[in-house]
Design a protein around this motif. Structure first.
Motif, mmCIF file in Angstrom:
data_model
loop_
_atom_site.group_PDB
_atom_site.id
_atom_site.type_symbol
_atom_site.label_atom_id
_atom_site.label_comp_id
_atom_site.label_asym_id
_atom_site.label_seq_id
_atom_site.Cartn_x
_atom_site.Cartn_y
_atom_site.Cartn_z
ATOM 1 N N PHE A 1 33.080 24.581 35.357
ATOM 2 C CA PHE A 1 32.679 25.666 36.165
ATOM 3 C C PHE A 1 31.229 25.880 36.202
ATOM 4 C CE2 PHE A 1 36.722 28.238 35.539
ATOM 5 C CZ PHE A 1 37.539 27.635 36.192
ATOM 6 N N THR A 2 30.851 26.363 37.315
ATOM 7 C CA THR A 2 29.257 26.807 37.305
ATOM 8 C C THR A 2 29.314 28.262 37.006
ATOM 9 O OG1 THR A 2 29.703 27.420 39.679
ATOM 10 C CG2 THR A 2 28.764 25.096 39.055
ATOM 11 N N LEU A 3 27.905 28.835 36.913
ATOM 12 C CA LEU A 3 27.650 30.157 36.414
ATOM 13 C C LEU A 3 28.728 31.286 37.415
ATOM 14 C CD1 LEU A 3 24.151 30.395 35.442
ATOM 15 C CD2 LEU A 3 26.109 30.645 33.957
ATOM 16 N N THR A 4 28.451 30.936 38.450
ATOM 17 C CA THR A 4 29.243 32.017 39.397
ATOM 18 C C THR A 4 30.867 32.224 39.218
ATOM 19 O OG1 THR A 4 29.456 30.367 41.128
ATOM 20 C CG2 THR A 4 27.760 31.668 41.266
ATOM 21 N N VAL A 5 31.462 31.079 38.869
ATOM 22 C CA VAL A 5 32.916 31.108 38.585
ATOM 23 C C VAL A 5 33.210 31.534 37.288
ATOM 24 C CG1 VAL A 5 34.969 29.629 38.540
ATOM 25 C CG2 VAL A 5 33.284 29.337 40.312
ATOM 26 N N GLY A 6 32.269 31.104 36.336
ATOM 27 C CA GLY A 6 32.179 31.442 34.865
ATOM 28 C C GLY A 6 32.215 32.960 34.690
ATOM 29 N N LEU A 7 31.396 33.680 35.467
ATOM 30 C CA LEU A 7 31.050 34.901 35.195
ATOM 31 C C LEU A 7 32.346 35.593 35.763
ATOM 32 C CD1 LEU A 7 27.345 35.560 36.779
ATOM 33 C CD2 LEU A 7 28.087 35.725 34.437
ATOM 34 N N GLN A 8 32.796 35.133 36.488
ATOM 35 C CA GLN A 8 34.339 35.913 37.135
ATOM 36 C C GLN A 8 35.146 35.615 36.010
ATOM 37 O OE1 GLN A 8 36.840 34.020 39.871
ATOM 38 N NE2 GLN A 8 37.136 35.948 41.091
ATOM 39 N N LEU A 9 35.470 34.558 35.483
ATOM 40 C CA LEU A 9 36.314 34.393 34.259
ATOM 41 C C LEU A 9 35.934 35.429 33.094
ATOM 42 C CD1 LEU A 9 38.662 32.522 33.307
ATOM 43 C CD2 LEU A 9 36.793 30.932 32.507
ATOM 44 N N LEU A 10 34.579 35.361 32.955
ATOM 45 C CA LEU A 10 34.150 36.088 31.660
ATOM 46 C C LEU A 10 34.528 37.621 31.855
ATOM 47 C CD1 LEU A 10 32.541 35.953 28.933
ATOM 48 C CD2 LEU A 10 30.497 36.696 30.699
ATOM 49 N N GLN A 11 34.122 38.072 32.920
ATOM 50 C CA GLN A 11 34.790 39.307 33.470
ATOM 51 C C GLN A 11 36.117 39.848 33.175
ATOM 52 O OE1 GLN A 11 33.172 40.990 37.192
ATOM 53 N NE2 GLN A 11 34.485 42.679 37.094
ATOM 54 N N SER A 12 37.153 38.632 33.978
ATOM 55 C CA SER A 12 38.384 39.095 33.883
ATOM 56 C C SER A 12 39.108 38.804 32.454
ATOM 57 C CB SER A 12 39.239 38.053 35.082
ATOM 58 O OG SER A 12 38.909 36.738 34.653
ATOM 59 N N SER A 13 38.316 37.866 31.670
ATOM 60 C CA SER A 13 39.014 37.856 30.320
ATOM 61 C C SER A 13 38.853 38.855 29.658
ATOM 62 C CB SER A 13 38.291 36.646 29.787
ATOM 63 O OG SER A 13 37.204 36.739 29.468
ATOM 64 N N GLY B 1 39.996 43.193 32.522
ATOM 65 C CA GLY B 1 39.512 43.766 33.724
ATOM 66 C C GLY B 1 37.885 43.995 33.872
ATOM 67 N N GLY B 2 37.368 43.214 33.104
ATOM 68 C CA GLY B 2 35.986 43.484 32.866
ATOM 69 C C GLY B 2 35.304 44.736 32.120
ATOM 70 N N GLN B 3 35.805 45.077 31.271
ATOM 71 C CA GLN B 3 35.449 46.141 30.549
ATOM 72 C C GLN B 3 34.096 46.216 29.690
ATOM 73 O OE1 GLN B 3 38.760 48.102 28.034
ATOM 74 N NE2 GLN B 3 40.084 48.043 29.852
ATOM 75 N N MET B 4 33.948 44.726 29.322
ATOM 76 C CA MET B 4 32.844 44.413 28.358
ATOM 77 C C MET B 4 31.707 44.328 29.557
ATOM 78 S SD MET B 4 33.565 44.311 25.372
ATOM 79 C CE MET B 4 32.293 43.555 24.386
ATOM 80 N N TRP B 5 31.059 45.404 29.907
ATOM 81 C CA TRP B 5 30.018 45.211 30.983
ATOM 82 C C TRP B 5 28.666 44.738 30.418
ATOM 83 C CZ3 TRP B 5 31.505 44.840 35.560
ATOM 84 C CH2 TRP B 5 32.632 45.670 35.925
ATOM 85 N N ASN B 6 28.366 45.271 29.127
ATOM 86 C CA ASN B 6 27.120 44.743 28.532
ATOM 87 C C ASN B 6 27.346 43.364 28.450
ATOM 88 O OD1 ASN B 6 29.333 44.794 26.631
ATOM 89 N ND2 ASN B 6 28.101 45.804 25.041
ATOM 90 N N ARG B 7 28.341 42.719 28.203
ATOM 91 C CA ARG B 7 28.375 41.144 27.942
ATOM 92 C C ARG B 7 28.090 40.316 29.732
ATOM 93 N NH1 ARG B 7 33.399 39.172 24.947
ATOM 94 N NH2 ARG B 7 32.122 40.235 23.412
ATOM 95 N N VAL B 8 28.904 41.212 30.557
ATOM 96 C CA VAL B 8 28.587 40.801 31.767
ATOM 97 C C VAL B 8 27.332 41.013 32.449
ATOM 98 C CG1 VAL B 8 29.191 41.188 34.570
ATOM 99 C CG2 VAL B 8 31.135 41.332 32.434
ATOM 100 N N MET B 9 26.451 41.939 32.082
ATOM 101 C CA MET B 9 25.250 42.533 32.565
ATOM 102 C C MET B 9 24.162 41.227 31.735
ATOM 103 S SD MET B 9 25.055 44.725 34.579
ATOM 104 C CE MET B 9 26.637 44.135 35.315
ATOM 105 N N ALA B 10 24.619 40.976 30.512
ATOM 106 C CA ALA B 10 23.528 39.973 29.913
ATOM 107 C C ALA B 10 23.735 38.648 30.480
ATOM 108 C CB ALA B 10 24.170 40.015 28.329
ATOM 109 N N ALA B 11 25.051 38.257 30.792
ATOM 110 C CA ALA B 11 25.175 36.987 31.554
ATOM 111 C C ALA B 11 24.432 36.960 32.885
ATOM 112 C CB ALA B 11 26.746 36.676 31.710
#
Length: 280
Positions: free
Chosen positions: A226-238, A241-251
């Motif tokens: 995966f590249t970052l764009t798809v990886g970020l989606q996977l990170l959010q969905s894992s 439903g994307g509740q770890m917003w601080n992790r998503v914002m860091a990425a």
């Protein structure tokens, strides 16, 4: 009186522009600040840029092998795809633009008109044909599926052609008198003098590869590819439903850094290239 009026208008204009810049830039600053906040502080609805409990825990999670995060691998994949793709584009687009502007060969105008026609075709129309071709060539789930179909860019070919149309022919004639071949003239004389347009092209092409989401989503199946764009989606969905917003914002913050660095490096060339294109 007229001078005073002009000063007042200028002050009002600057106030409006500064206010607009703050409104536009604030969400970006908040996203960076949120990456250093605990999740509870984000979900509480606090819009402050300053955290009461500053932490870099999410950055440590993303870069720690022990956490099981594949973020570093996704980052490396994106760098590989964007770097190789950009290099191919700069080389092929520049050569194609030069050939259309400087070389005389049968069908040159027809090729040029064909390029103009293809610029009007939406990319979405080609999704299914591209998918079928890539699948039949056995390139699915590989970086070549992202790089090769995008190895040239019609808009950038057009841009380089416009640049070379106004390129001084005296320079090329002097090079030929000195014994340089057409190829030698292109690589040793033309390309160095075309740095502003090439740098402008580099910024746009790199951003296109770096931010591309649709192609990696269609062609890549293995998480390690995966590249970052798809990886970020996977990170959010894992994260439920994307509740770890601080992790998503860091990425997300980390993914912005290469674009900023690239712009800083090519800033002078980029602005000069934009001015030159505007003058044509």
């Amino acid at each position: 009186m007229k001078t005073t009026k002009q000063k007042v208008i200028k002050v009002i204009l600057y106030v409006v522009l500064i206010g607009y810049a703050i409104i536009t830039f604030y969400p970006f600053l908040w996203a960076i600040a949120a990456s250093f906040k605990p999740l509870s502080e984000i979900t509480s609805g606090n819009l402050s840029l300053f955290s009461k409990h500053f932490t870099a825990e999410q950055y440590a999670f993303l870069f720690s092998p022990a956490s099981g995060s594949m973020f570093v691998q996704w980052l490396i994949n994106s760098v590989i795809v964007a770097t190789i793709g950009t290099a191919l584009n700069l080389f092929l687009n520049t050569m194609a633009g030069y050939a259309l502007a400087r070389l005389s060969f049968p069908g040159r105008q027809k090729i040029y008109y064909g390029i103009l026609a293809m610029m009007m075709v939406p990319a979405q129309v080609l999704l299914i044909p591209n998918y079928l071709i890539i699948n039949s060539l056995g390139m699915m789930d590989s970086f070549s599926a992202l790089i090769l179909p995008a190895a040239i860019n019609i808009s950038n070919i057009f841009m380089m052609r416009q640049f070379f149309l106004n390129f001084p022919s005296d320079v090329e004639e002097a090079a030929r008198i000195d014994g340089l071949s057409r190829v030698g003239t292109f690589f040793r004389i033309v390309m160095p003098l075309a740095k502003p347009s090439i740098a402008t092209q580099a910024v746009f092409v790199f951003m296109g590869f770096w931010n591309n989401f649709l192609s990696p989503m269609l062609y890549l199946k293995t998480q390690s590819n995966f590249t970052l764009t798809v990886g970020l989606q996977l990170l959010q969905s894992s994260d439920q439903g994307g509740q770890m917003w601080n992790r998503v914002m860091a990425a997300s913050t980390i993914t912005i850094i290469p674009i900023v660095i690239l712009y800083i490096i090519f800033n002078n060339y980029f602005l000069h290239g934009i001015r030159m294109d505007g003058e044509k």
